[in-house]
Design a protein around this motif. Structure first.
Motif: not given
Length: 612
Positions: A371-374, A393-400, A423-428
């Motif tokens: 939900x946070x990611x979308x 802010x929202x993406x970091x919350x989703x990652x957490x 960058x987000x997909x690489x990290x994951x």
């Protein structure tokens, strides 16, 4: 008479006690003390022996009684009660093999992860029993513990590794690791050991029907056709045959399989999706009729509704999903997994305002991170002035919300890749690559990412890791060797890997071209040309392959023949390292005097494109 007896006893007691008393009085003090100590010790020893023996007898009896009760409950499918009783036995005897068998069976029937730990206890107590190790490996694979499965198989002695059961488990381990070539080898070995075992035949056929080898595919079809007549394998065989017919565009044959599948008693909702996939290509009218017929069934079950909507999203029908959403009751949509697919539909049709409203609140439970990611994606795509800050802010919350939970990290990684968040997909994906069950998928995703970004150093490292995890797959070996040769990385190793890949698969275009290229790098271009002459001409005109063919011909003084392959690659997209090689080849060609020497070879289609 009674009084006489009592009188006699009364008279004897005083006489006995003074006797003992006088005996003790006659002994010196140390002797008397020693006697008393010895008597006490003997009494204590006898008491301990009696207590221990009696206690052991009782414990053994109690343990047998509990085991009998646990086994009875297991037979009655009272799995929780059976497990609870078996745990009591383990408290009494931590090495109770029967208790661990009950615990393992009960956990397995309930599909619990505890199955692995109980199978591990059995394997600990029976380290030399191959079946115990195979059962542990199977349980570990079932729940994604690849390292546990690998170690269990390693503990099986060489003498016991020539069994069909070993090859089957080893094959499933290879599949979990993404090594499909090894999986096929193991399944084929199992069939060879037990050719009459239909399950082994089914496993191999389902795999080989997608093989690049025409003969293997034909044998697989024959096997699946036979197995489709047997009740236990009917539905699975029809699925595989239907998919194969659709892939080969034999739509009339596929229609026949689809009709048989729909009449099967074991048909699943997923099978209806297979049929939808066929009818969409076969007949638009039939497709729409089946879709409308399936929708009411889907609404009854949230999982089926999510599956149908997801299929529609993936097949370009997200607009239809959005229209359907407006007609469905709210209570059918607001909870996962359906709420996730609704968000995906809004994203697919780029309705960012509706996506933002949809994800602003809700009870998504374990899927809250999505939900946070979308919501983050909606914020970025809506192009507001503060979009980057809100997105971050929202993406970091989703990652957490995904930390230390690989399944959630995987879902978020797929979403990041789909919406081009490099960058987000690489990290994951880098995090997921450390998790054995997800390693192959993560490495493949990173491979695509680094290829798209032309980060050749990182790409080479990923190919190395893929080769380490799957050393027997010739295409991966060839990709690693070819990239190494192109960027001058580990040249000796690259030469060896090119030869190794070719030896394993000499007729595979990728492997053959890579080995020919490696020979060119050693100054043996003529030998390389002889290798590519054995390949089908249509495969050599693939743009990626044509780059290397042109190079070999120019370096073998066959400039005129090279022009054909220059043309084949000229206006097509090729990799950055291939572009550099291609430009060098064209420069050499321009400076060379033509020496006609046509390249001829027998043909047979099936061109795979090199994809390092």
């Amino acid at each position: 008479m009674a009084e006489k007896i009592r009188g006699t006893e009364h008279r004897r007691s005083p006489q006995l006690l003074p006797g003992l008393k006088s005996f003790l009085q006659r002994q010196r003090l140390p002797a008397r003390l020693a006697f008393l100590i010895a008597a006490s010790a003997l009494a204590i020893f006898l008491g301990i022996v009696f207590f221990n023996y009696g206690s052991k007898v009782y414990t053994d009896w109690h343990e047998r009684r509990l085991l009998h009760r646990a086994a009875s409950m297991l037979q009655q499918e009272k799995f929780k009660q059976a497990a609870q009783t078996a745990r009591e036995v383990v408290k009494l005897d931590p090495d109770s093999l029967p208790a661990y068998y009950v615990l393992a069976e009960a956990a397995e029937k309930q599909n619990l992860k505890e199955t692995v730990s109980w199978r591990a206890q059995i394997a600990r107590l029976l380290p030399n029993d191959p079946d115990s190790q195979l059962n542990l490996a199977s349980a570990a694979l079932r729940f994604g513990h690849l390292d546990v499965a690998r170690k269990a198989l390693d503990r099986i002695s060489p003498a016991d590794r020539n069994r069909a059961a070993f090859h089957v488990v080893a094959g499933w381990l290879a599949r979990a690791e993404g090594n499909f070539a090894e999986q096929e080898e193991q399944f084929a070995a199992a069939v060879k050991k037990e050719p009459s075992n239909d399950l082994y035949q089914f496993n191999l056929a389902v795999l080989q029907i997608y093989s690049g080898d025409a003969e293997k595919r034909a044998k697989a079809r024959d096997a699946l056709d036979r197995l489709s007549k047997l009740a236990p394998f009917r539905t699975g065989a029809l699925r595989a045959l239907l998919n194969d017919a659709v892939a080969r565009n034999e739509l009339a044959t596929a229609d026949n399989f689809a009709q048989q599948l729909q009449m099967s008693q074991q048909i699943t909702f997923g099978d209806y999706l297979l049929c939808l996939n066929l009818y969409r290509r076969l007949d638009e009218k039939k497709f729409r009729l089946l879709l409308e017929r399936v929708k009411p069934f889907a609404v009854r079950n949230p999982s089926d509704l999510a599956s149908l909507m997801n299929w529609m999203n993936q097949n370009g029908l997200a607009g239809d999903v959005v229209k359907w959403i407006d007609k469905l009751p709210a209570d059918k949509l607001t909870f996962p997994p359906v709420s996730i697919v609704v968000a995906d539909a809004y994203a697919d049709v780029k309705s960012w305002s509706r996506l933002k409203r949809w994800t602003r609140s809700g009870l998504w439970g374990d899927s809250e991170y999505l939900r946070l990611a979308y919501q983050a994606i909606a914020a970025r795509q809506s192009r507001r002035t503060d979009e980057d800050a809100e997105f971050e802010a929202l993406w970091r919350s989703a990652e957490q919300a995904t930390k230390a939970l690989p399944e959630r990290e995987l879902g978020l990684a797929h979403l990041a890749s789909k919406w081009n968040l490099p960058s987000e997909s690489e990290e994951l994906w880098l995090r997921l690559a450390k998790n054995p069950p997800m390693r192959r998928e993560a490495l493949n995703a990173l491979r695509q990412l680094y290829r798209a970004k032309n980060e050749l150093g990182k790409l080479y490292e990923i190919l190395q890791r893929l080769h380490e995890s799957s050393p027997n797959e010739p295409p991966i070996t060839a990709d690693l060797a070819r990239l190494g040769l192109n960027i001058d990385r580990n040249m000796q190793q690259s030469q060896n890997l090119a030869k190794e890949a070719y030896d394993r698969a000499p007729n595979e275009i990728n492997c053959a071209v890579t080995y020919a290229f490696s020979l060119d790098r050693l100054g043996r271009s003529a030998e390389g040309v002889e290798i590519i002459k054995k390949l089908p001409p249509d495969q050599l005109h693939d743009p990626h392959a044509a780059v290397y063919v042109a190079l070999l011909l120019v370096n073998s003084n066959q400039a005129e023949a090279a022009k054909e392959y220059i043309d084949a690659a000229e206006d097509h997209e090729i990799y950055i390292e291939e572009r550099k090689l291609f430009d060098e080849t064209k420069t050499k060609l321009a400076a060379a005097s033509p020496t006609p020497s046509p390249l001829t070879s027998p043909g047979a289609p099936s061109p795979p494109t090199p994809t390092p």
